[in-house]
Design an enzyme around this catalytic site. Sequence first.
Site, mmCIF file in Angstrom:
data_model
loop_
_atom_site.group_PDB
_atom_site.id
_atom_site.type_symbol
_atom_site.label_atom_id
_atom_site.label_comp_id
_atom_site.label_asym_id
_atom_site.label_seq_id
_atom_site.Cartn_x
_atom_site.Cartn_y
_atom_site.Cartn_z
ATOM 1 N N THR A 94 0.870 -1.183 0.000
ATOM 2 C CA THR A 94 0.000 0.000 0.000
ATOM 3 C C THR A 94 0.898 1.221 0.000
ATOM 4 O O THR A 94 1.638 1.450 0.967
ATOM 5 C CB THR A 94 -0.883 0.013 1.266
ATOM 6 O OG1 THR A 94 -1.625 -1.202 1.313
ATOM 7 C CG2 THR A 94 -1.843 1.191 1.242
ATOM 8 N N LYS A 169 -7.859 1.648 -3.220
ATOM 9 C CA LYS A 169 -7.498 1.303 -1.835
ATOM 10 C C LYS A 169 -7.604 2.545 -0.933
ATOM 11 O O LYS A 169 -8.153 2.499 0.172
ATOM 12 C CB LYS A 169 -6.068 0.745 -1.834
ATOM 13 C CG LYS A 169 -5.426 0.566 -0.488
ATOM 14 C CD LYS A 169 -5.713 -0.761 0.124
ATOM 15 C CE LYS A 169 -5.130 -0.842 1.521
ATOM 16 N NZ LYS A 169 -5.571 -1.995 2.259
ATOM 17 N N LYS A 244 -1.367 5.102 8.640
ATOM 18 C CA LYS A 244 -0.590 5.136 7.389
ATOM 19 C C LYS A 244 -1.519 5.374 6.191
ATOM 20 O O LYS A 244 -1.256 6.240 5.349
ATOM 21 C CB LYS A 244 0.150 3.806 7.211
ATOM 22 C CG LYS A 244 0.821 3.687 5.854
ATOM 23 C CD LYS A 244 1.295 2.285 5.543
ATOM 24 C CE LYS A 244 1.689 2.202 4.060
ATOM 25 N NZ LYS A 244 2.110 0.883 3.653
#
Length: 298
Positions: A94, A169, A244
């Site tokens: 990611t 995402k 994050k």
Amino acid sequence: MSIKVAFLGLGHMGGPMAANLVKAGYEVLAFDPVPAAQEQARTDGATVVDTGAAAAAEAEIVITMLPNGRIVLDAYPDLLAAAKPGTLFIDCSTIDVGDAKQAAELAVAAGHRALDAPVSGGVAGAAAGTLTFMVGGEAEDFAAAQPLLDVMGGKVVHCGGAGVGQAAKVCNNMMLGISMIGLSEAIVLGEKLGLTHEKFFDVVSTASGQCWALTTYCPVPGPVPTSPANNDYRPGFATALMTKDLGLAANALRDNGVDGQIGMLAAELYSRFNQAEADKDFSAIVTDIRKRSGEETL
Ligand code: NAD
């Protein structure tokens, strides 16, 4: 002849993903600098090599599952130089949408093919081979990757061109962070007003406030027995990871001139909570809201 796959980054996610590829008959050349991760990969049937470049040199497909975009971009030059022309690079980490586009551009400039393919589903999904893959890149490269992604995933979606997998995402996780905060504020307000968690759940789970954060991942113990709230907020999905991902969302909002005030605020609230409770499940933000509302405990 079986397909050779280089797999770099054998941590919580990458380790079990690589193990599933071995089980499905792929020849996996694995690299991670951490000895315990190497040992586990060996036990799982992968061939452990000394460097990422050594793995990439032998493989038709190179998968990276690394902590962040800086590490991916630092690793790529050696990998791209070592790989055979036309190697398919799939980054499952990611990372920033901008970093993902840059990684793809570097790969293509070096004569290779590239996809960004971040996942959701966590460590349990990685182990069970039921991850959701959100994929960005060319259609023919997606088609080439699909059989392998199907081994590691339960759902594989081609979202668009380079970077658009990461876009999916970041959008999903921004919504999740925002909805967990909104839900938690409503729960604490309900507590103050004398509404029990059971009655809150009973009403809202079928009313217009219904959301995944409530019905599948309820942040207070009781209504959803499998949610981390019933297990002292052990993750699940750690606050550090949500922080994050919201940081990536904040970058994407800023870079694209989107007036995402709630997304920015969610990033700020999680960043603050993360300083104290990085290892707790992200749903524990309800305990922080309760504390800031003058109620230490229920
Ligand atoms: P992790 O820290 O457990 O694993 C990362 C691994 O990469 C470590 O073992 C590390 O030693 C290794 N590594 C670092 N630099 C390397 C290099 N140059 N070459 C090879 N290996 C290297 O992290 P994780 O939880 O497995 O997450 C990996 C990625 O997946 C992250 O980008 C994370 O955001 C994403 N992700 C994690 C989850 C989750 O629930 N853990 C869910 C979805 C997505």
